[in-house]
Design a protein around this motif. Sequence first.
Motif, PDB file in Angstrom:
ATOM      1  N   MET A 197       0.403  -1.566   0.094  1.00  0.00           N
ATOM      2  CA  MET A 197      -0.010   0.168   0.000  1.00  0.00           C
ATOM      3  C   MET A 197       0.521   1.396   0.171  1.00  0.00           C
ATOM      4  O   MET A 197       0.299   2.258   0.899  1.00  0.00           O
ATOM      5  CB  MET A 197      -0.907  -0.131   1.019  1.00  0.00           C
ATOM      6  N   ARG A 242      -2.180   3.408  -3.123  1.00  0.00           N
ATOM      7  CA  ARG A 242      -3.575   2.544  -2.992  1.00  0.00           C
ATOM      8  C   ARG A 242      -4.310   3.133  -3.211  1.00  0.00           C
ATOM      9  O   ARG A 242      -4.310   4.762  -4.253  1.00  0.00           O
ATOM     10  CB  ARG A 242      -4.246   2.413  -1.145  1.00  0.00           C
ATOM     11  N   GLY A 243      -5.865   2.649  -3.448  1.00  0.00           N
ATOM     12  CA  GLY A 243      -6.831   3.364  -3.142  1.00  0.00           C
ATOM     13  C   GLY A 243      -7.028   2.553  -5.143  1.00  0.00           C
ATOM     14  O   GLY A 243      -6.403   2.546  -6.225  1.00  0.00           O
ATOM     15  N   ALA A 244      -8.851   2.739  -5.492  1.00  0.00           N
ATOM     16  CA  ALA A 244      -9.081   1.882  -6.437  1.00  0.00           C
ATOM     17  C   ALA A 244      -8.368   2.183  -8.294  1.00  0.00           C
ATOM     18  O   ALA A 244      -6.977   1.787  -8.374  1.00  0.00           O
ATOM     19  CB  ALA A 244     -10.482   1.494  -6.515  1.00  0.00           C
ATOM     20  N   ARG A 266      -3.668  -7.175  -5.072  1.00  0.00           N
ATOM     21  CA  ARG A 266      -5.130  -7.027  -4.765  1.00  0.00           C
ATOM     22  C   ARG A 266      -6.606  -7.571  -4.871  1.00  0.00           C
ATOM     23  O   ARG A 266      -6.294  -7.119  -6.464  1.00  0.00           O
ATOM     24  CB  ARG A 266      -4.491  -5.445  -4.083  1.00  0.00           C
ATOM     25  N   THR A 293     -11.833  11.083  -6.538  1.00  0.00           N
ATOM     26  CA  THR A 293     -13.476  10.902  -6.396  1.00  0.00           C
ATOM     27  C   THR A 293     -14.407  11.394  -5.384  1.00  0.00           C
ATOM     28  O   THR A 293     -14.902  12.493  -5.712  1.00  0.00           O
ATOM     29  CB  THR A 293     -13.349   9.314  -6.743  1.00  0.00           C
ATOM     30  N   GLN A 312      -6.580   5.677   6.989  1.00  0.00           N
ATOM     31  CA  GLN A 312      -6.684   6.306   5.761  1.00  0.00           C
ATOM     32  C   GLN A 312      -7.017   7.438   5.821  1.00  0.00           C
ATOM     33  O   GLN A 312      -6.449   8.595   5.755  1.00  0.00           O
ATOM     34  CB  GLN A 312      -6.873   5.906   4.588  1.00  0.00           C
ATOM     35  N   ASP A 353     -14.650   1.039  -4.377  1.00  0.00           N
ATOM     36  CA  ASP A 353     -13.339   0.122  -5.158  1.00  0.00           C
ATOM     37  C   ASP A 353     -13.813  -0.911  -6.257  1.00  0.00           C
ATOM     38  O   ASP A 353     -13.082  -1.192  -6.876  1.00  0.00           O
ATOM     39  CB  ASP A 353     -12.853  -1.049  -3.481  1.00  0.00           C
ATOM     40  N   ASN A 393     -16.596  -0.554  -0.683  1.00  0.00           N
ATOM     41  CA  ASN A 393     -15.495   0.281  -0.082  1.00  0.00           C
ATOM     42  C   ASN A 393     -15.069  -0.142   1.233  1.00  0.00           C
ATOM     43  O   ASN A 393     -15.773  -1.396   1.698  1.00  0.00           O
ATOM     44  CB  ASN A 393     -16.383   1.911   0.014  1.00  0.00           C
ATOM     45  N   LYS A 394     -13.963   0.817   1.468  1.00  0.00           N
ATOM     46  CA  LYS A 394     -13.628  -0.111   2.675  1.00  0.00           C
ATOM     47  C   LYS A 394     -14.832  -0.204   4.147  1.00  0.00           C
ATOM     48  O   LYS A 394     -15.661   0.660   4.197  1.00  0.00           O
ATOM     49  CB  LYS A 394     -12.586   1.936   3.498  1.00  0.00           C
TER      50      LYS A 394
HETATM   51  O1  MRU Z   1      -7.034  -0.446   1.339  1.00  0.00           O
HETATM   52  P1  MRU Z   1      -7.232   1.272   0.036  1.00  0.00           P
HETATM   53  O2  MRU Z   1      -6.992   2.246   1.292  1.00  0.00           O
HETATM   54  O3  MRU Z   1      -6.833   0.646  -1.477  1.00  0.00           O
HETATM   55  O4  MRU Z   1      -8.759   1.122   0.285  1.00  0.00           O
HETATM   56  C1  MRU Z   1      -8.854   2.844  -0.444  1.00  0.00           C
HETATM   57  C2  MRU Z   1     -10.695   3.035  -0.343  1.00  0.00           C
HETATM   58  O5  MRU Z   1     -11.533   2.118   0.259  1.00  0.00           O
HETATM   59  C3  MRU Z   1     -10.959   3.830  -1.340  1.00  0.00           C
HETATM   60  O6  MRU Z   1     -12.422   4.329  -0.423  1.00  0.00           O
HETATM   61  C4  MRU Z   1     -11.350   3.062  -2.578  1.00  0.00           C
HETATM   62  O7  MRU Z   1     -10.194   3.114  -3.520  1.00  0.00           O
HETATM   63  C5  MRU Z   1     -11.779   4.495  -3.320  1.00  0.00           C
HETATM   64  S1  MRU Z   1     -10.859   6.046  -4.206  1.00  0.00           S
HETATM   65  C6  MRU Z   1     -10.761   6.605  -4.751  1.00  0.00           C
END
Ligand code: MRU
Length: 366
Positions: free
Chosen positions: A58, A61-63, A98, A183, A210, A251, A261-262
Amino acid sequence: MKIDEKYYRTIWPTHGAEAHKNDAMLAVEIIDQTMLPHRFEIKAVHCLEEMVTAIKTMQVRGAPLIGAAAAYGMALAVQSDASDIHLEKSAQALLLSRPTAVNLRWAVNRMHQHLAALPSEARHSAAWQEAALICEEDVQMNHAIGQHGLALIQSALAKSNKNTLNILTHCNAGWLATVDWGTALAPVYAAHDAGLNVHVWVDETRPRNQGASLTAWELGQHGVPHTVISDNAGGHLMQHGQVDMVIVGADRVTSTGDVCNKIGTYLKALAAFDNQVPFYAAVPSPTIDWTIQDGLSDIEIEMRDADEVSYMSGLASDGTVQSVRVTPAHSHALNPAFDVTPARFVTGIITERGVTTPSRLKQRFE
Ligand code: MRU
């Protein structure tokens, strides 16, 4: 976005986007997000294996950014060996890095298909160009999401008779999670830049924090008023009229509008539903998985190392970043990294094509 007055994206090839034309050996540079908010460090990624590690750990990270990183991972792979077999193996290695963010699969498949159709001697240059295009498209889509979200914020402010709109967000779906703009935070930046008064409630987002570390940092860099809250505070604030809107990223979103999502997003959506607070997911189209309908049964939820729950890291008084255990030595911990919010709790999905209800998402892209 700007950091200390200098413009950055979250990922870029060394020597600029055109350097591949000279057949130079390139690397990719990233902002190492595991160091934020305490240190701003840029890290060079030289090969596919290093990119896989950067995604797994990470550092990126973030989609959407995972997708962009995977695209550059393919370019790095082709640079060392442009054969069909290596293309296939590299795609597989990236796909396993991932599991939940569908942007990864989308970007790897796009790169793989594009490159496999070319003779091997044309692949090096084409790979860097296609990865750069994926990044450009991400920036354009997020900018459009920002403009559509800005209209939502404007209308919510007008209806509320309030001077400031309070927006709650979870995790980091800001520019650090994308190539630029973010986003969920793209509408916030657009509103702030347009002179509207917005204030963001930032969920800390245990276990990796995060929100507390990344969202708070990037909002601060941009001068957006914000307050970090514990993950459990959101429902209470909603009950007391202190949240006007929730905007999260995603995600993976199903064709029916279920939002993955998270971890913890689902509980925010439940609280928002109970308090009539509109709940939006901001989603560029590569985050939509058109092949699935039921988010609960069809999305693989990443299970991460339990130590991320048992330990927390932070800045010690001597200026070093330290990790400390927060659970008893023998207690087990479990760390599912994402959850699914069923479409019935989602007021709207903000895509680059506009704002739509979950049930009309498919129509919007036909
Ligand atoms: O585990 P992460 O930090 O990669 O998770 C990120 C998220 O859950 C974000 O909310 C998601 O990827 C949207 S990013 C624009």
